[in-house]
Scaffold this motif. Sequence first.
Motif, PDB file in Angstrom:
ATOM      1  N   GLY A 212       0.804  -1.223   0.000  1.00  0.00           N
ATOM      2  CA  GLY A 212       0.000   0.000   0.000  1.00  0.00           C
ATOM      3  C   GLY A 212       0.834   1.269   0.000  1.00  0.00           C
ATOM      4  N   GLY A 213       2.160   1.128   0.050  1.00  0.00           N
ATOM      5  CA  GLY A 213       3.017   2.321   0.129  1.00  0.00           C
ATOM      6  C   GLY A 213       3.004   3.120  -1.173  1.00  0.00           C
ATOM      7  N   ARG A 214       3.336   4.394  -1.057  1.00  0.00           N
ATOM      8  CA  ARG A 214       3.419   5.254  -2.250  1.00  0.00           C
ATOM      9  C   ARG A 214       4.582   4.836  -3.134  1.00  0.00           C
ATOM     10  NH1 ARG A 214       3.227  11.692  -1.607  1.00  0.00           N
ATOM     11  NH2 ARG A 214       2.726  11.647  -3.819  1.00  0.00           N
ATOM     12  N   TYR A 215       4.445   5.057  -4.398  1.00  0.00           N
ATOM     13  CA  TYR A 215       5.505   4.860  -5.405  1.00  0.00           C
ATOM     14  C   TYR A 215       5.874   3.404  -5.679  1.00  0.00           C
ATOM     15  CZ  TYR A 215       6.117   9.752  -4.137  1.00  0.00           C
ATOM     16  OH  TYR A 215       5.910  11.072  -3.846  1.00  0.00           O
ATOM     17  N   LEU A 216       5.090   2.447  -5.100  1.00  0.00           N
ATOM     18  CA  LEU A 216       5.407   1.041  -5.398  1.00  0.00           C
ATOM     19  C   LEU A 216       5.299   0.780  -6.899  1.00  0.00           C
ATOM     20  CD1 LEU A 216       3.555  -0.948  -2.579  1.00  0.00           C
ATOM     21  CD2 LEU A 216       6.028  -0.671  -2.869  1.00  0.00           C
ATOM     22  N   GLU A 217       4.352   1.481  -7.536  1.00  0.00           N
ATOM     23  CA  GLU A 217       4.086   1.232  -8.962  1.00  0.00           C
ATOM     24  C   GLU A 217       4.983   2.065  -9.861  1.00  0.00           C
ATOM     25  OE1 GLU A 217       1.693  -0.949  -9.568  1.00  0.00           O
ATOM     26  OE2 GLU A 217       1.185  -1.094  -7.434  1.00  0.00           O
ATOM     27  N   SER A 218       5.669   3.050  -9.299  1.00  0.00           N
ATOM     28  CA  SER A 218       6.432   3.950 -10.176  1.00  0.00           C
ATOM     29  C   SER A 218       7.827   4.206  -9.609  1.00  0.00           C
ATOM     30  CB  SER A 218       5.682   5.277 -10.323  1.00  0.00           C
ATOM     31  OG  SER A 218       5.623   5.941  -9.064  1.00  0.00           O
ATOM     32  N   ASP A 219       8.361   3.212  -8.913  1.00  0.00           N
ATOM     33  CA  ASP A 219       9.699   3.302  -8.320  1.00  0.00           C
ATOM     34  C   ASP A 219      10.717   3.830  -9.333  1.00  0.00           C
ATOM     35  OD1 ASP A 219      12.061   2.858  -6.978  1.00  0.00           O
ATOM     36  OD2 ASP A 219      12.002   0.676  -7.243  1.00  0.00           O
ATOM     37  N   SER A 220      11.465   4.852  -8.947  1.00  0.00           N
ATOM     38  CA  SER A 220      12.446   5.415  -9.882  1.00  0.00           C
ATOM     39  C   SER A 220      13.512   4.380 -10.256  1.00  0.00           C
ATOM     40  CB  SER A 220      13.091   6.675  -9.307  1.00  0.00           C
ATOM     41  OG  SER A 220      13.721   6.368  -8.093  1.00  0.00           O
ATOM     42  N   ALA A 221      13.753   3.395  -9.384  1.00  0.00           N
ATOM     43  CA  ALA A 221      14.758   2.365  -9.706  1.00  0.00           C
ATOM     44  C   ALA A 221      14.104   1.113 -10.291  1.00  0.00           C
ATOM     45  CB  ALA A 221      15.564   1.989  -8.472  1.00  0.00           C
ATOM     46  N   ASN A 222      12.767   1.142 -10.424  1.00  0.00           N
ATOM     47  CA  ASN A 222      12.039   0.013 -11.012  1.00  0.00           C
ATOM     48  C   ASN A 222      12.483  -1.317 -10.411  1.00  0.00           C
ATOM     49  OD1 ASN A 222      10.304  -1.321 -12.692  1.00  0.00           O
ATOM     50  ND2 ASN A 222      11.762  -1.426 -14.394  1.00  0.00           N
ATOM     51  N   ALA A 223      12.554  -1.354  -9.084  1.00  0.00           N
ATOM     52  CA  ALA A 223      13.137  -2.524  -8.413  1.00  0.00           C
ATOM     53  C   ALA A 223      12.152  -3.248  -7.499  1.00  0.00           C
ATOM     54  CB  ALA A 223      14.359  -2.078  -7.606  1.00  0.00           C
ATOM     55  N   VAL A 224      10.877  -2.827  -7.486  1.00  0.00           N
ATOM     56  CA  VAL A 224       9.903  -3.499  -6.617  1.00  0.00           C
ATOM     57  C   VAL A 224       9.440  -4.785  -7.307  1.00  0.00           C
ATOM     58  CG1 VAL A 224       7.681  -3.273  -5.450  1.00  0.00           C
ATOM     59  CG2 VAL A 224       9.139  -1.262  -5.731  1.00  0.00           C
ATOM     60  N   ARG A 225       9.432  -5.877  -6.568  1.00  0.00           N
ATOM     61  CA  ARG A 225       8.939  -7.149  -7.102  1.00  0.00           C
ATOM     62  C   ARG A 225       7.968  -7.722  -6.068  1.00  0.00           C
ATOM     63  NH1 ARG A 225      11.182  -4.851 -10.417  1.00  0.00           N
ATOM     64  NH2 ARG A 225      12.944  -5.439 -11.739  1.00  0.00           N
ATOM     65  N   ASP A 226       7.003  -8.547  -6.554  1.00  0.00           N
ATOM     66  CA  ASP A 226       5.956  -9.049  -5.656  1.00  0.00           C
ATOM     67  C   ASP A 226       6.500  -9.669  -4.370  1.00  0.00           C
ATOM     68  OD1 ASP A 226       3.973  -8.206  -7.210  1.00  0.00           O
ATOM     69  OD2 ASP A 226       3.502 -10.158  -8.125  1.00  0.00           O
ATOM     70  N   GLY A 227       7.475 -10.530  -4.484  1.00  0.00           N
ATOM     71  CA  GLY A 227       7.976 -11.261  -3.314  1.00  0.00           C
ATOM     72  C   GLY A 227       8.689 -10.385  -2.303  1.00  0.00           C
ATOM     73  N   LEU A 228       8.793  -9.084  -2.583  1.00  0.00           N
ATOM     74  CA  LEU A 228       9.534  -8.195  -1.672  1.00  0.00           C
ATOM     75  C   LEU A 228       8.595  -7.286  -0.877  1.00  0.00           C
ATOM     76  CD1 LEU A 228      12.301  -7.041  -4.207  1.00  0.00           C
ATOM     77  CD2 LEU A 228      12.497  -8.832  -2.472  1.00  0.00           C
TER      78      LEU A 228
END
Length: 254
Positions: A212-228
Amino acid sequence: MPNARAQELVEGLQKTIFEFMREHKVTHDEYRVATDLLAETIQAGEQSLLYDIFFEAEVTDIANTGRDGSPEAIEGPFYLPGAPELEAPFMLTQRADEKGDVLLFMGRVTDTAGRPLADAEIDLWHADADGRYSNIDPSVPAWNLRGRFRTDAEGRYKVRTIVPQSYEIPKCGPTGRVLDALGRHCFRPAHLHVKIRHPDVGEMTSQIYFKGGRYLESDSANAVRDGLIAELIRHERDEDLAAHNLDKPYFDVT
Ligand code: DHB
Ligand code: FE
């Protein structure tokens, strides 16, 4: 001395870049913009920032492919070896009036077969409630919110810290300018960084983001993955606070 892997990678990269330059009819001026940008990142101390924002997530995706266990994640440019070794009960080094909600980060370290790893070293670092990293931002005391601690005989650990906030990478430097030219913002979603080391399994590097955190969908480093992505849960019942010796509500992350 010739190095076969270096030849494979450097010559392969050069070939790929040549093809790209032809396809896009890169001009000499554009070539110079790129080399000047790389030089400028070094002057600005941003060489690692620029590369980690644009390329590091791909390396971790490759490393995670076909591998068991928790996924790895980018290290980012702000890891520093030699963080303070904490004494139990573990609490990350922090200011007496550290801003932010209390976070109890707890869990269990096992190998990929589920066997607990006793005495594993956990190296945890993260931004403060204003999104600043110690030893990077001079306004934050040295080693604030960085520390190392160990798992117990059952592989369990518990450390007290605060819930970090989203982090904005410097917008005015060369990396920020490139993101701006691409129409992207400079934020990374709030996250914890962790390295885990144990003689039997070596070292792994990961991050934890908050559901639910902000910027999960638009991370500047594009490094968010489901398992994290983990859920932050707020606790305020008296018996829960007493169990952890706390006098104010806290969050944990599962
Ligand atoms: C980057 C990674 C981080 O974890 C961070 O806090 C800032 C920047 C990066 O990939 O450049
Ligand atoms: Fe970070």
